[in-house]
Design a protein around this motif. Structure first.
Motif, PDB file in Angstrom:
ATOM      1  N   PRO A 126       0.752  -1.236   0.128  1.00 47.12           N
ATOM      2  CA  PRO A 126      -0.131   0.119  -0.014  1.00 47.12           C
ATOM      3  C   PRO A 126       0.906   1.239  -0.049  1.00 47.12           C
ATOM      4  O   PRO A 126       0.381   2.080  -0.717  1.00 47.12           O
ATOM      5  N   THR A 127       1.786   1.322   0.731  1.00 48.83           N
ATOM      6  CA  THR A 127       2.846   2.586   0.857  1.00 48.83           C
ATOM      7  C   THR A 127       3.618   2.667  -0.442  1.00 48.83           C
ATOM      8  O   THR A 127       3.724   3.815  -0.972  1.00 48.83           O
ATOM      9  N   MET A 128       3.945   1.536  -1.140  1.00 48.13           N
ATOM     10  CA  MET A 128       4.888   1.571  -2.442  1.00 48.13           C
ATOM     11  C   MET A 128       3.807   2.095  -3.380  1.00 48.13           C
ATOM     12  O   MET A 128       4.379   3.194  -4.089  1.00 48.13           O
ATOM     13  N   ARG A 129       2.643   1.694  -3.422  1.00 53.84           N
ATOM     14  CA  ARG A 129       1.657   2.051  -4.557  1.00 53.84           C
ATOM     15  C   ARG A 129       1.158   3.455  -4.432  1.00 53.84           C
ATOM     16  O   ARG A 129       1.367   4.304  -5.321  1.00 53.84           O
ATOM     17  N   SER A 130       1.314   3.780  -3.081  1.00 54.54           N
ATOM     18  CA  SER A 130       0.937   5.435  -2.843  1.00 54.54           C
ATOM     19  C   SER A 130       1.892   6.542  -3.200  1.00 54.54           C
ATOM     20  O   SER A 130       1.692   7.489  -3.799  1.00 54.54           O
ATOM     21  N   ARG A 131       2.986   6.161  -3.130  1.00 53.37           N
ATOM     22  CA  ARG A 131       4.204   6.764  -3.538  1.00 53.37           C
ATOM     23  C   ARG A 131       4.712   6.558  -4.849  1.00 53.37           C
ATOM     24  O   ARG A 131       5.439   7.340  -5.376  1.00 53.37           O
ATOM     25  N   GLY A 132       4.204   5.355  -5.624  1.00 47.32           N
ATOM     26  CA  GLY A 132       4.722   5.109  -7.005  1.00 47.32           C
ATOM     27  C   GLY A 132       6.046   4.439  -7.218  1.00 47.32           C
ATOM     28  O   GLY A 132       6.298   4.351  -8.101  1.00 47.32           O
ATOM     29  N   SER A 133       6.613   3.590  -6.162  1.00 48.69           N
ATOM     30  CA  SER A 133       7.881   3.301  -6.166  1.00 48.69           C
ATOM     31  C   SER A 133       7.903   2.276  -5.097  1.00 48.69           C
ATOM     32  O   SER A 133       7.467   2.335  -4.201  1.00 48.69           O
TER      33      SER A 133
END
Length: 242
Positions: A126-133
């Motif tokens: 979820p965190t990776m997807r929210s920041r796009g990397s």
């Protein structure tokens, strides 16, 4: 500074992956069951000039994955790459062939293999997807691709883990999450300097089987995490190295 969490920090591939990413300037969070090894691991990383910590955890225990990742994040900041390569739960446990494998054996092996992998994804994606990397690299055995009857329940378990990783990657691609990568590393062979290699090899004698260089595999982990490849297979069990 970027951060990698190395889940499964053994003396072979795990520490090679840590050194490879430290070379690129990553802070390193090591996770393994054997806390007595951690001072040596951290000393070997000190020359890279990066921050590194070590967490003792059995990643198959309830809540252990979350605790380890929380500790790494608290010390080193957001996690950019997760290398998921926990070793065998018990190296001395007797093996059973697929013909002797029952439903309970399959259930246990798949649970020990896939459930921690899914927990990792639920915690960091979820965190990776929210920041796009971000990247997760999952390690499975060659039995995910090649029938190896002597491995019994761990063949189906490896196949399930690889399929999980590849399916996650496909789902992210469909959603347009180009900056978030799921890599699949399939390893078939005795990894030099690793625990199994040390267990099977007498000091001063050659290994009884064809071996793999953990530094070469660590380079592949870097490529997978960087999005240069989606899957890398190392196989010296059914194909002799060139």
């Amino acid at each position: 500074m970027s951060t990698i969490a190395v889940l499964g920090a053994g003396p072979g591939l795990g520490i090679s992956v840590a050194r490879r990413f430290a070379k690129e300037g990553y802070a390193v969070g090591l996770v393994s069951r054997s806390a007595d090894r951690h001072p040596g691991y951290l000393e070997s990383l000190a020359s890279s000039g990066v921050r590194a910590i070590a967490v003792a955890a059995d990643l198959r225990a309830p809540g252990a994955v979350a605790r380890a990742l929380d500790e790494i994040t608290a010390e080193l900041g957001p996690i950019d790459v997760v290398y998921h390569g926990p070793g065998a739960h018990d190296l001395t446990a007797p093996t059973i062939g697929i013909l002797e494998t029952g439903p309970a054996d399959i259930h246990r092996a798949v649970g020990e293999t896939v459930e921690p992998a899914a927990e990792v994804a639920s915690l960091v994606l979820p965190t990776m997807r929210s920041r796009g990397s971000g990247s997760i690299v999952y390690v499975s055995g060659l039995s995910a691709l090649v029938p190896l009857p002597f491995l019994g329940p761990y063949g189906p378990a490896s196949a399930a883990l690889r399929t999980y990783a590849r399916t996650l990657a496909a789902a992210l691609a469909e959603d347009g999450d180009d900056g978030v990568r799921i890599g699949s590393l399939v390893v078939g062979g005795l990894i030099e300097r690793g625990d199994i290699h040390q267990m099977l090899t007498e000091p001063g004698t050659p290994a009884p089987y064809a071996t793999l260089d953990p530094d070469e595999i660590a380079d592949a982990v870097w490529r997978l995490a960087s999005g240069l490849e989606d899957e890398v297979v190392f196989d010296v069990l059914t194909h002799e190295p060139a």
